[in-house]
Design a protein around this motif. Structure first.
Motif: not given
Length: 108
Positions: A9-11, A17-23
């Motif tokens: 929901t935040l992305k 987009g949902n294909d990016i993972e935060f690190v």
């Protein structure tokens, strides 16, 4: 923080987009920024301020590389027409809208 910033929901709200993972420490971002490593960008900031552009100098309290005390010292020492007024301004709590808890301090 990683869990929060990886919520779908935040992305979506941020448009990433949902294909990016935060690190917290991306090797891809680190590699891309190596060209900026140890360069003095302060020299261009006074001209931005003099032209009326608002500038945010941000450092996290626990940031190992860009510590807040170092940033505070170079900002206080930076020569520009508003330097004295900025130095005389009191730090005030930075509060995110809808939250009564301070998220830090800010000088205006």
């Amino acid at each position: 923080m990683e869990n929060f910033l990886s919520e779908d929901t935040l992305k979506s709200a941020l448009g990433v987009g949902n294909d990016i993972e935060f690190v917290s420490c991306s090797s891809e971002v680190y590699d891309a920024m190596m060209g900026d490593w140890m360069l003095d960008f302060e020299v261009g900031i006074p001209a931005l301020l003099e032209s009326g552009i608002k500038v945010l100098i941000y450092a996290g309290e626990y940031d190992l590389i860009c510590n807040w005390l170092g940033n505070s010292n170079w900002v206080d020492g930076m020569k520009w027409s508003g330097q004295r007024k900025f130095q005389a301004a009191a730090s005030v709590p930075f509060v995110v809208a809808g939250n009564s808890k301070s998220a830090g301090e800010v000088n205006w």
